[in-house]
Design an enzyme around this catalytic site. Sequence first.
Site, PDB file in Angstrom:
ATOM      1  N   ASN A 209       0.897  -1.390  -0.074  1.00  0.00           N
ATOM      2  CA  ASN A 209      -0.058  -0.003   0.095  1.00  0.00           C
ATOM      3  C   ASN A 209       0.901   1.374  -0.004  1.00  0.00           C
ATOM      4  O   ASN A 209       2.111   1.033   0.015  1.00  0.00           O
ATOM      5  CB  ASN A 209      -0.899  -0.056   1.156  1.00  0.00           C
ATOM      6  CG  ASN A 209      -0.188   0.014   2.473  1.00  0.00           C
ATOM      7  OD1 ASN A 209       0.408   0.965   2.848  1.00  0.00           O
ATOM      8  ND2 ASN A 209      -0.222  -1.137   3.154  1.00  0.00           N
ATOM      9  N   LYS A 288       9.156 -17.455  -9.354  1.00  0.00           N
ATOM     10  CA  LYS A 288       8.409 -16.239 -10.082  1.00  0.00           C
ATOM     11  C   LYS A 288       7.509 -16.633 -11.004  1.00  0.00           C
ATOM     12  O   LYS A 288       7.815 -17.643 -11.737  1.00  0.00           O
ATOM     13  CB  LYS A 288       9.607 -15.396 -10.733  1.00  0.00           C
ATOM     14  CG  LYS A 288       9.274 -14.418 -11.347  1.00  0.00           C
ATOM     15  CD  LYS A 288      10.233 -13.490 -12.256  1.00  0.00           C
ATOM     16  CE  LYS A 288       9.567 -12.467 -12.987  1.00  0.00           C
ATOM     17  NZ  LYS A 288      10.257 -12.240 -14.202  1.00  0.00           N
TER      18      LYS A 288
END
Length: 403
Positions: A209, A288
């Site tokens: 955030n 990944k």
Amino acid sequence: MERQAQPRVLLGVGGGIAAYKSCELVRRLRDAGCEVRVVMTRGGAAFVTPLSFQALSGQPVRVDLLDAEAESGMDHIALARWADRVVIAPATADLIARLAAGLADDLLTTLCLATEAPILLAPAMNRVMWEHPATQANHRLLEQRGVRMVGPESGGQACGETGAGRMAEPRSILHALLGSASGPLTGQRVLITAGPTQEPIDPVRFIGNRSSGRMGVALAAAARDAGAEVRLVHGPLGVPLPAGVQAVAADTAEAMHAAVLEHLEGVDLFIGAAAVADYRPRAPADQKLKKDAPGMTVELVRTPDILADVAARRPRPFVVGFAAETTRLRENARAKMERKGVDMIAANDVSAGRAIGRQENSLVVLWPGGERLFPEQPKGDLAHALIALIAARMAGDAEADTN
Ligand code: CTP
């Protein structure tokens, strides 16, 4: 309770733009009950007039060493003996160099040689001057001789540059000078969370955030200035850590939860200022993720609510939370305070990019039976005001209810 006599403070003002901040330092020292006498260098007197310091300190201000009239009053040796503490703010690169060399070429440097009182310097200068090996060597030498330093701090400078060199704020200098014995949280243990969390999706991606951690960091510095022993459990911060605070890094909600519980024992005040993720990916990938599929879904699960867990403990500290709201600020925040069982909640309007990641903020602070509005101001000022209110509420100060 009888108040202990405060020390007599000799304030030296060097020639830097930060000299104007020393006016506030005099006011704060006098508010704390100190007798203050001001000595300025010629450079200092070019930035702020001696008359300003005379009015603020209520005492004549001295600049010159060879001033026959002033010397017939309190001579420089008597002045050096008079002081219980010496603080120099701002301490310029030149002044630091002259002190390191043991020069006595003006009144202030002479007093520093002639006094047996402890000396505190608040350096202030351009970042390159501060980083210069000559300044750093002088600084180290003075520290080896027992001179203490407060700051400099990092941030925007009057010269337009950004970096270390800004003079410490007057309240931090006051704290460094008088110690924690003067603050409303003296002897209290404070635990604060700050910053965002990063919840991994795979080894390189996360859900995060926009929080910079600025408010939590400012609260940690304010609690420190109020005399508390402060521990800061923090996510990845976008602002520097404050000095004099024990920092514990914790990047995810679960790591922050574990760190808080580990350090909760003996804590008197807990402030949850972190923007903790409410959800995390259920199973972060070990490798990944590749973009093989045209779309993807990440399954999220709830994270532990640190604030509510601390508030549910018995015995527990005084608990203060934050509420980030975009609508019905007061109603939602009050409901959150009751639901989480906290003693006080500071409500932030985060609609349309307000508050989060910014330098300024306003707050509505609520507690059972009361509230107070703090108008838009720098987060540092807001943090000190909030800490003062929290300390008053913790002490059961009825006056805090009525304002
Ligand atoms: N908080 C926490 N742990 C969490 C989530 C939030 O400690 N897992 C704390 C924050 O530090 C803040 C307070 O809870 O002090 C409020 O956070 P906020 O996100 O505004 O509220 P939520 O509880 O998440 O409620 P909602 O998202 O439903 O508004």
